[in-house]
Design an enzyme around this catalytic site. Sequence first.
Site, PDB file in Angstrom:
ATOM      1  N   SER A 177       0.799  -1.316   0.047  1.00 58.49           N
ATOM      2  CA  SER A 177      -0.107  -0.069  -0.010  1.00 58.49           C
ATOM      3  C   SER A 177       0.834   1.231  -0.204  1.00 58.49           C
ATOM      4  CB  SER A 177      -0.911  -0.105   1.324  1.00 58.49           C
ATOM      5  OG  SER A 177      -0.069  -0.120   2.512  1.00 58.49           O
ATOM      6  N   LEU A 231       1.065  -7.752   9.809  1.00 57.19           N
ATOM      7  CA  LEU A 231       2.168  -8.748  10.102  1.00 57.19           C
ATOM      8  C   LEU A 231       2.469  -8.883  11.647  1.00 57.19           C
ATOM      9  CD1 LEU A 231       3.952  -8.018   6.716  1.00 57.19           C
ATOM     10  CD2 LEU A 231       3.374 -10.308   7.851  1.00 57.19           C
ATOM     11  N   SER A 279      17.997  -4.858   4.376  1.00 55.19           N
ATOM     12  CA  SER A 279      18.564  -3.560   4.485  1.00 55.19           C
ATOM     13  C   SER A 279      19.987  -3.625   4.793  1.00 55.19           C
ATOM     14  CB  SER A 279      17.815  -2.792   5.535  1.00 55.19           C
ATOM     15  OG  SER A 279      18.520  -1.629   5.483  1.00 55.19           O
ATOM     16  N   TYR A 315      17.010  -1.380  24.933  1.00 50.68           N
ATOM     17  CA  TYR A 315      16.525  -1.339  23.709  1.00 50.68           C
ATOM     18  C   TYR A 315      17.109  -0.049  22.838  1.00 50.68           C
ATOM     19  CZ  TYR A 315      12.757  -0.659  19.879  1.00 50.68           C
ATOM     20  OH  TYR A 315      12.255  -0.568  18.684  1.00 50.68           O
ATOM     21  N   ILE A 325       7.841   1.256  -1.740  1.00 55.75           N
ATOM     22  CA  ILE A 325       8.577   0.111  -2.976  1.00 55.75           C
ATOM     23  C   ILE A 325       7.266  -0.959  -3.117  1.00 55.75           C
ATOM     24  CG2 ILE A 325      10.229  -1.602  -2.749  1.00 55.75           C
ATOM     25  CD1 ILE A 325      11.776   0.018  -0.651  1.00 55.75           C
TER      26      ILE A 325
HETATM   27  N1  LIG Z   1      13.282   3.078   2.250  1.00 60.15           N
HETATM   28  C1  LIG Z   1      14.471   2.678   2.278  1.00 60.15           C
HETATM   29  O1  LIG Z   1      15.465   3.610   1.915  1.00 60.15           O
HETATM   30  C2  LIG Z   1      14.665   1.222   2.466  1.00 60.15           C
HETATM   31  C3  LIG Z   1      16.072   0.912   2.949  1.00 60.15           C
HETATM   32  C4  LIG Z   1      16.308  -0.345   3.495  1.00 60.15           C
HETATM   33  C5  LIG Z   1      15.295  -1.351   3.436  1.00 60.15           C
HETATM   34  N2  LIG Z   1      13.983  -1.006   3.190  1.00 60.15           N
HETATM   35  C6  LIG Z   1      12.949  -1.889   3.261  1.00 60.15           C
HETATM   36  O2  LIG Z   1      11.982  -1.877   2.307  1.00 60.15           O
HETATM   37  C7  LIG Z   1      10.815  -2.375   2.601  1.00 60.15           C
HETATM   38  C8  LIG Z   1       9.816  -1.320   2.202  1.00 60.15           C
HETATM   39  O3  LIG Z   1       9.826  -0.336   2.823  1.00 60.15           O
HETATM   40  P1  LIG Z   1       9.332   1.144   2.088  1.00 60.15           P
HETATM   41  O4  LIG Z   1      10.588   2.057   2.016  1.00 60.15           O
HETATM   42  O5  LIG Z   1       8.679   1.084   1.126  1.00 60.15           O
HETATM   43  O6  LIG Z   1       8.645   2.075   3.356  1.00 60.15           O
HETATM   44  P2  LIG Z   1       6.883   2.308   3.619  1.00 60.15           P
HETATM   45  O7  LIG Z   1       6.505   3.357   2.386  1.00 60.15           O
HETATM   46  O8  LIG Z   1       6.843   2.671   4.798  1.00 60.15           O
HETATM   47  O9  LIG Z   1       6.134   0.728   3.261  1.00 60.15           O
HETATM   48  C9  LIG Z   1       6.072  -0.104   4.182  1.00 60.15           C
HETATM   49  C10 LIG Z   1       4.691  -0.975   3.957  1.00 60.15           C
HETATM   50  O10 LIG Z   1       4.723  -1.736   4.905  1.00 60.15           O
HETATM   51  C11 LIG Z   1       3.680  -1.918   5.647  1.00 60.15           C
HETATM   52  N3  LIG Z   1       3.618  -2.175   6.876  1.00 60.15           N
HETATM   53  C12 LIG Z   1       4.148  -1.912   8.022  1.00 60.15           C
HETATM   54  N4  LIG Z   1       3.673  -2.520   9.094  1.00 60.15           N
HETATM   55  C13 LIG Z   1       2.643  -3.450   8.666  1.00 60.15           C
HETATM   56  C14 LIG Z   1       2.065  -4.122   9.438  1.00 60.15           C
HETATM   57  N5  LIG Z   1       2.077  -4.879  10.763  1.00 60.15           N
HETATM   58  N6  LIG Z   1       1.398  -5.304   8.666  1.00 60.15           N
HETATM   59  C15 LIG Z   1       1.310  -5.064   7.570  1.00 60.15           C
HETATM   60  N7  LIG Z   1       1.892  -3.970   6.324  1.00 60.15           N
HETATM   61  C16 LIG Z   1       2.707  -3.296   7.216  1.00 60.15           C
HETATM   62  C17 LIG Z   1       3.004  -0.192   5.484  1.00 60.15           C
HETATM   63  O11 LIG Z   1       1.725  -0.243   5.778  1.00 60.15           O
HETATM   64  P3  LIG Z   1       1.130   1.206   6.206  1.00 60.15           P
HETATM   65  O12 LIG Z   1       1.205   2.066   5.011  1.00 60.15           O
HETATM   66  O13 LIG Z   1      -0.336   1.061   6.389  1.00 60.15           O
HETATM   67  O14 LIG Z   1       2.117   1.611   7.214  1.00 60.15           O
HETATM   68  C18 LIG Z   1       3.590   0.059   4.113  1.00 60.15           C
HETATM   69  O15 LIG Z   1       2.577  -0.259   3.033  1.00 60.15           O
HETATM   70  C19 LIG Z   1      11.013  -2.669   4.248  1.00 60.15           C
HETATM   71  O16 LIG Z   1      11.045  -3.969   4.611  1.00 60.15           O
HETATM   72  C20 LIG Z   1      12.114  -1.711   4.571  1.00 60.15           C
HETATM   73  O17 LIG Z   1      12.896  -2.129   5.615  1.00 60.15           O
HETATM   74  C21 LIG Z   1      13.858   0.462   2.650  1.00 60.15           C
END
Ligand SMILES: NC(=O)c1ccc[n+]([C@@H]2O[C@H](COP(=O)([O-])OP(=O)(O)OC[C@H]3O[C@@H](n4cnc5c(N)ncnc54)[C@H](OP(=O)(O)O)[C@@H]3O)[C@@H](O)[C@H]2O)c1
Length: 313
Positions: free
Chosen positions: A38, A89, A170, A192, A41
């Site tokens: 939603s 999740l 990551s 923590y 990425i």
């Molecule tokens: N952006 C970066 O620079 C970066 C770098 C390294 C790794 N990553 C990894 O890339 C992945 C995607 O991240 P993103 O950057 O696209 O971030 P994002 O825009 O915050 O997207 C994360 C998604 O995960 C969902 N989510 C969070 N908690 C959840 C839960 N309990 N149950 C179901 N869905 C949940 C969020 O839903 P909601 O919208 O409802 O919150 C959102 O759709 C992550 O695993 C992150 O660790 C990103």
Amino acid sequence: MWPFNRKGASGFSSSSTAEEVTQGIDGRGLIAIITGASSGIGTETARVFALRGIHVVMGVRNVTAGKAVKETIIKEIPTAKIDVLELDLSSMASVRKFALDFGSLELPLNILVNNAGIMATPFLLSHDGIELQFATNHIGHFLLTHLLLENMKETSRRSNSEGRIVNLSSEGHKVVYPEGIRFDRINDESGYYSYFAYGQSKLANILHANELSRRFKEEGVKITANSLHPGFISTNLFRHSFVNVIQNTLGKLVMKNVQQGAATTCYVALHPQLNGVAGQYFNNSNLATMSAKASDTELAKKLWDFSLNMVSA
Ligand SMILES: NC(=O)c1ccc[n+]([C@@H]2O[C@H](COP(=O)([O-])OP(=O)(O)OC[C@H]3O[C@@H](n4cnc5c(N)ncnc54)[C@H](OP(=O)(O)O)[C@@H]3O)[C@@H](O)[C@H]2O)c1
Ligand SMILES: *[C@@H]1O[C@H](CO)[C@@H](O)[C@H](O)[C@H]1NC(C)=O
Ligand SMILES: *[C@@H]1O[C@H](CO)[C@@H](O)[C@H](O)[C@H]1NC(C)=O
Ligand SMILES: *[C@@H]1O[C@H](CO)[C@@H](O)[C@H](O)[C@H]1NC(C)=O
């Protein structure tokens, strides 16, 4: 990103987009689940999968937001096949319900993208009393993968095709507590540190992909599991982090856009260069080096048993 866009062995670089790395790939007939589709990425991964003809099932905790993403994609790609199912999740009950809901669609499953994630949250416990980043980023996906595995194995056997599991890890996996995974005090508030807890959960993603790959190989199952670092991408992920203050200024210069940010996911999930490649870690659509802890097979086994115990409790 221009100073960094040297191409690697795959022919792709940090500036390659998800569309570019999947150019010419025909995904018709494939079914994929993408968690956290939603936003960020995950949304771009869903769009590009749909563009390549893949039937996408979005696992999202906010169904309203998920449906809005679905509508946007269908406006651009009228033939897109997309389902939106609720998935939180951080709740094992929700993960189990999602697996049942997916089961009732009676679809095979070729690709699982464990994408959803949270970063650097204050200390919180999940519905099941597990530290929230470990619960969301690792345990929820561990259980989900576990529940979908029979379907994936059956799909791969029947169609004699390779299944793929892709874990969004990551570079943060290198920034962890001294012991890597704090098995004996995973849910303790004392000591923590939000970034170490993020790193711990992302280390768990890699260890999990590696241990699964080892098991698949042993069982002769044609499914691969790999993990990746998507880059430093401007998304909602940083809502709990100091990074959010630079996202619209300095961030624009040093961060990838989301089209580039979804490239490595799409490359690892779909590219024929990676047929049979498993237990590896990728960055910028190229092989990369994981930390010593992440390649520790004993630690991977220990985490597997620990996680299995947690989801069975
Ligand atoms: N952006 C970066 O620079 C970066 C770098 C390294 C790794 N990553 C990894 O890339 C992945 C995607 O991240 P993103 O950057 O696209 O971030 P994002 O825009 O915050 O997207 C994360 C998604 O995960 C969902 N989510 C969070 N908690 C959840 C839960 N309990 N149950 C179901 N869905 C949940 C969020 O839903 P909601 O919208 O409802 O919150 C959102 O759709 C992550 O695993 C992150 O660790 C990103
Ligand atoms: C869910 O998404 C909708 C649409 O983007 C948004 O208006 C709403 O605030 C979100 N709900 C939660 C609980 O985040
Ligand atoms: C990582 O991948 C394994 C499969 O290799 C899966 O079981 C595990 O839950 C995944 N973890 C995350 C959080 O992506
Ligand atoms: C990712 O790959 C690029 C080359 O494409 C390299 O310059 C960079 O150091 C790598 N980053 C990490 C975090 O491994």
